[in-house]
Design a protein around this motif. Sequence first.
Motif, PDB file in Angstrom:
ATOM      1  N   ASP A  33       0.744  -1.132   0.124  1.00  0.00           N
ATOM      2  CA  ASP A  33      -0.062   0.011   0.087  1.00  0.00           C
ATOM      3  C   ASP A  33       0.933   1.163  -0.061  1.00  0.00           C
ATOM      4  O   ASP A  33       2.076   1.076   0.303  1.00  0.00           O
ATOM      5  CB  ASP A  33      -0.935  -0.066   1.193  1.00  0.00           C
ATOM      6  CG  ASP A  33      -1.592   0.956   1.590  1.00  0.00           C
ATOM      7  OD1 ASP A  33      -2.337   1.714   0.733  1.00  0.00           O
ATOM      8  OD2 ASP A  33      -1.526   1.836   2.824  1.00  0.00           O
ATOM      9  N   ASP A  71      -0.292   4.959   1.285  1.00  0.00           N
ATOM     10  CA  ASP A  71      -0.378   6.017   2.200  1.00  0.00           C
ATOM     11  C   ASP A  71      -0.449   5.219   3.680  1.00  0.00           C
ATOM     12  O   ASP A  71      -1.107   4.011   3.984  1.00  0.00           O
ATOM     13  CB  ASP A  71      -1.935   6.433   2.434  1.00  0.00           C
ATOM     14  CG  ASP A  71      -1.898   7.733   1.348  1.00  0.00           C
ATOM     15  OD1 ASP A  71      -1.182   8.357   1.137  1.00  0.00           O
ATOM     16  OD2 ASP A  71      -2.906   7.567   0.614  1.00  0.00           O
ATOM     17  N   ASP A  86      -0.330  -3.609   4.349  1.00  0.00           N
ATOM     18  CA  ASP A  86      -1.216  -2.453   4.425  1.00  0.00           C
ATOM     19  C   ASP A  86      -1.535  -2.049   5.759  1.00  0.00           C
ATOM     20  O   ASP A  86      -1.745  -2.741   6.718  1.00  0.00           O
ATOM     21  CB  ASP A  86      -2.636  -2.973   3.785  1.00  0.00           C
ATOM     22  CG  ASP A  86      -3.425  -1.689   3.155  1.00  0.00           C
ATOM     23  OD1 ASP A  86      -3.765  -1.597   1.866  1.00  0.00           O
ATOM     24  OD2 ASP A  86      -3.635  -0.966   4.070  1.00  0.00           O
ATOM     25  N   ASP A  87      -1.714  -0.690   5.969  1.00  0.00           N
ATOM     26  CA  ASP A  87      -2.059  -0.365   7.493  1.00  0.00           C
ATOM     27  C   ASP A  87      -3.647  -0.427   7.651  1.00  0.00           C
ATOM     28  O   ASP A  87      -3.936  -0.173   8.824  1.00  0.00           O
ATOM     29  CB  ASP A  87      -1.572   1.287   7.587  1.00  0.00           C
ATOM     30  CG  ASP A  87      -2.549   2.126   6.645  1.00  0.00           C
ATOM     31  OD1 ASP A  87      -2.574   2.062   5.325  1.00  0.00           O
ATOM     32  OD2 ASP A  87      -3.347   2.943   7.186  1.00  0.00           O
TER      33      ASP A  87
END
Length: 158
Positions: free
Chosen positions: A10, A12, A122-123
């Motif tokens: 990802d 951001d 991914d966050d």
Amino acid sequence: MTFPELVVFDLDFTLWDCGGTWCDCLRPPFLKKEGQFFDSDGRHLTLYSDVLAILDDVDDLGLPMALASRTERPDWARELLKLFGIQDRFPYQEIYPGSKVKHLKKISDLSRVPLDKMLFFDDEHRNLADLRPYGVRCQHVASGMSEELFSEGLELFA
Ligand SMILES: [Mg+2]
């Protein structure tokens, strides 16, 4: 040890921090000042400190890399990739809004790597939850990519 066949990141809050917000919330133009990058509101745009080393690690393992971002401003995201000088590190770049199932299926079609051979960072838990049913090995990123998290991700294939 078994390895993934492809590593997906990802953008951001995984590879970069756009001054505490998402890149589609920035205000271009983006500026370079004394080697640092900012948006027009003065937000500091940075890659997390381990990111370049991690990309080198993946290259050393001989694994291709991909990007999967659901940003509303793919044009700004691509501009940031260029600013940070990493735009050529990822042969597969799926950057547009929507469920990341679509992004990773497209990456799978293009790369011929099955979803269950991919390692995904991914966050956002919702993205991981969407992809786990497809067999994607998902590593949650709590506060930006780090060497330690990268190792933990690889362990998912051990
Ligand atoms: Mg994110």
